[in-house]
Motif scaffolding. Structure first.
Motif, PDB file in Angstrom:
ATOM      1  N   GLN A  27      -4.168  11.621  31.671  1.00  0.00           N
ATOM      2  CA  GLN A  27      -5.432  11.874  32.356  1.00  0.00           C
ATOM      3  C   GLN A  27      -5.900  13.275  31.977  1.00  0.00           C
ATOM      4  O   GLN A  27      -5.093  14.148  31.698  1.00  0.00           O
ATOM      5  N   ALA A  28      -7.195  13.483  31.993  1.00  0.00           N
ATOM      6  CA  ALA A  28      -7.730  14.815  31.723  1.00  0.00           C
ATOM      7  C   ALA A  28      -7.187  15.795  32.751  1.00  0.00           C
ATOM      8  O   ALA A  28      -7.068  15.466  33.926  1.00  0.00           O
ATOM      9  N   SER A  29      -6.841  16.986  32.297  1.00  0.00           N
ATOM     10  CA  SER A  29      -6.352  18.004  33.224  1.00  0.00           C
ATOM     11  C   SER A  29      -7.475  18.986  33.537  1.00  0.00           C
ATOM     12  O   SER A  29      -8.348  19.242  32.696  1.00  0.00           O
ATOM     13  N   PHE A  30      -7.439  19.532  34.724  1.00  0.00           N
ATOM     14  CA  PHE A  30      -8.427  20.530  35.131  1.00  0.00           C
ATOM     15  C   PHE A  30      -8.391  21.710  34.169  1.00  0.00           C
ATOM     16  O   PHE A  30      -9.431  22.183  33.708  1.00  0.00           O
ATOM     17  N   ASP A  31      -7.176  22.194  33.836  1.00  0.00           N
ATOM     18  CA  ASP A  31      -7.037  23.349  32.947  1.00  0.00           C
ATOM     19  C   ASP A  31      -7.563  23.045  31.551  1.00  0.00           C
ATOM     20  O   ASP A  31      -8.194  23.901  30.916  1.00  0.00           O
ATOM     21  N   THR A  85      -3.717  12.585  24.885  1.00  0.00           N
ATOM     22  CA  THR A  85      -3.792  13.704  25.821  1.00  0.00           C
ATOM     23  C   THR A  85      -4.963  14.610  25.468  1.00  0.00           C
ATOM     24  O   THR A  85      -5.746  15.017  26.337  1.00  0.00           O
ATOM     25  N   LEU A  86      -5.095  14.930  24.180  1.00  0.00           N
ATOM     26  CA  LEU A  86      -6.225  15.740  23.728  1.00  0.00           C
ATOM     27  C   LEU A  86      -7.545  15.006  23.960  1.00  0.00           C
ATOM     28  O   LEU A  86      -8.537  15.608  24.389  1.00  0.00           O
ATOM     29  N   ALA A  87      -7.555  13.707  23.685  1.00  0.00           N
ATOM     30  CA  ALA A  87      -8.774  12.914  23.894  1.00  0.00           C
ATOM     31  C   ALA A  87      -9.198  12.948  25.358  1.00  0.00           C
ATOM     32  O   ALA A  87     -10.395  13.066  25.662  1.00  0.00           O
ATOM     33  N   LYS A  91     -12.705  14.435  26.314  1.00  0.00           N
ATOM     34  CA  LYS A  91     -13.630  13.498  26.952  1.00  0.00           C
ATOM     35  C   LYS A  91     -14.013  13.989  28.347  1.00  0.00           C
ATOM     36  O   LYS A  91     -15.174  13.911  28.751  1.00  0.00           O
ATOM     37  N   GLY A  92     -13.027  14.503  29.083  1.00  0.00           N
ATOM     38  CA  GLY A  92     -13.283  15.019  30.423  1.00  0.00           C
ATOM     39  C   GLY A  92     -14.287  16.165  30.417  1.00  0.00           C
ATOM     40  O   GLY A  92     -15.031  16.355  31.372  1.00  0.00           O
ATOM     41  N   ALA A  93     -14.302  16.925  29.318  1.00  0.00           N
ATOM     42  CA  ALA A  93     -15.243  18.039  29.191  1.00  0.00           C
ATOM     43  C   ALA A  93     -16.533  17.620  28.484  1.00  0.00           C
ATOM     44  O   ALA A  93     -17.406  18.454  28.240  1.00  0.00           O
ATOM     45  N   GLY A  94     -16.636  16.337  28.126  1.00  0.00           N
ATOM     46  CA  GLY A  94     -17.838  15.853  27.449  1.00  0.00           C
ATOM     47  C   GLY A  94     -17.942  16.277  25.998  1.00  0.00           C
ATOM     48  O   GLY A  94     -19.034  16.364  25.443  1.00  0.00           O
ATOM     49  N   ARG A  95     -16.787  16.535  25.337  1.00  0.00           N
ATOM     50  CA  ARG A  95     -16.811  17.023  23.957  1.00  0.00           C
ATOM     51  C   ARG A  95     -16.152  16.069  22.957  1.00  0.00           C
ATOM     52  O   ARG A  95     -15.927  16.447  21.817  1.00  0.00           O
ATOM     53  N   LEU A  96     -15.864  14.861  23.354  1.00  0.00           N
ATOM     54  CA  LEU A  96     -15.295  13.880  22.434  1.00  0.00           C
ATOM     55  C   LEU A  96     -16.439  13.025  21.901  1.00  0.00           C
ATOM     56  O   LEU A  96     -17.150  12.387  22.676  1.00  0.00           O
ATOM     57  N   ASP A  97     -16.634  13.060  20.587  1.00  0.00           N
ATOM     58  CA  ASP A  97     -17.755  12.347  19.973  1.00  0.00           C
ATOM     59  C   ASP A  97     -17.292  11.771  18.637  1.00  0.00           C
ATOM     60  O   ASP A  97     -16.960  12.519  17.706  1.00  0.00           O
ATOM     61  N   ALA A  98     -17.278  10.458  18.524  1.00  0.00           N
ATOM     62  CA  ALA A  98     -16.813   9.786  17.308  1.00  0.00           C
ATOM     63  C   ALA A  98     -17.649  10.142  16.089  1.00  0.00           C
ATOM     64  O   ALA A  98     -17.187   9.999  14.955  1.00  0.00           O
ATOM     65  N   LEU A 172       0.761  21.476  25.520  1.00  0.00           N
ATOM     66  CA  LEU A 172       0.455  21.675  24.105  1.00  0.00           C
ATOM     67  C   LEU A 172      -1.040  21.490  23.855  1.00  0.00           C
ATOM     68  O   LEU A 172      -1.648  22.243  23.087  1.00  0.00           O
ATOM     69  N   SER A 173      -1.647  20.527  24.519  1.00  0.00           N
ATOM     70  CA  SER A 173      -3.094  20.332  24.425  1.00  0.00           C
ATOM     71  C   SER A 173      -3.821  21.589  24.901  1.00  0.00           C
ATOM     72  O   SER A 173      -4.726  22.096  24.222  1.00  0.00           O
TER      73      SER A 173
END
Length: 189
Positions: A27-31, A85-87, A91-98, A172-173
């Motif tokens: 899951q996306a982490s707050f940090d 984990t990175l995804a 994605k949680g920050a709105g920065r994942l774009d294919a 690590l992410s």
């Protein structure tokens, strides 16, 4: 008194019995989200994440946590779990774009967990590469590790080791997303 002995033997047998364990999807982490937003990272896509270095194909699929207890890699690959984990954080920050021009890839080079009685340890390392338009703009190896008090009882020590080990993927992410060189490379023209 006999009941106590039977219960103790049953507990010991249960802690020594081998079993396969599974881990939920990251899951996306707050940090992680905060790191992406604080760096104002541009959108990026994720490329391949594969095992390498000291991590063989079989090491990428599972690991032993104390004696005969096996932790199966989520989705069949610890390298893939790092990618997921990175995804989740991107994605949680709105920065994942294919379709983004930046592509982040990785090679999982170290994956260790040891739940020895007394002190448990775990470590991860990966080579990360960021490309823009097919040109490498970032290439760096990052690593994280952890240690903790490890119980004599397998029923306590094994889940604890799994939690510490899988928690390293988020660390690590976060380390990558907070890395000054990574941030500079992501913003380079």
């Amino acid at each position: 008194m006999i009941f106590v002995r039977i219960a103790a033997v049953a507990l010991l047998a249960a802690s020594l019995a081998g079993c396969a364990m599974n881990v939920a999807a990251p899951q996306a982490s707050f940090d992680g989200i905060q790191a992406v937003r604080a760096a104002d990272l541009p959108p990026m896509t994720l490329g391949s994440f594969v095992p390498g270095g000291s991590v063989s194909a079989s090491d990428d699929r599972s690991t032993t946590v104390r004696a005969i207890n096996t932790l199966d890699a989520p989705g069949g690959s610890f390298a893939g779990f790092l990618k997921d984990t990175l995804a989740a954080d991107l994605k949680g920050a709105g920065r994942l774009d294919a379709n983004a021009p930046l592509t982040l890839s990785g090679v999982l080079t170290k994956r260790e967990v040891d739940s020895t009685v007394g002190t448990g340890t775990a470590s991860l390392a990966a080579d990360f590469t960021l490309t823009k338009g097919g040109k490498t703009v970032f290439d760096k190896t990052l690593s994280v590790s952890d240690s903790w008090d490890s119980s004599f009882l397998g029923a306590v020590a094994i889940p604890d080791a799994v939690n510490h080990f899988t928690g390293l993927f988020g660390k690590l992410s976060l380390q990558l997303l907070s890395d000054p060189d990574f941030k500079a490379a992501a913003h380079a023209p």
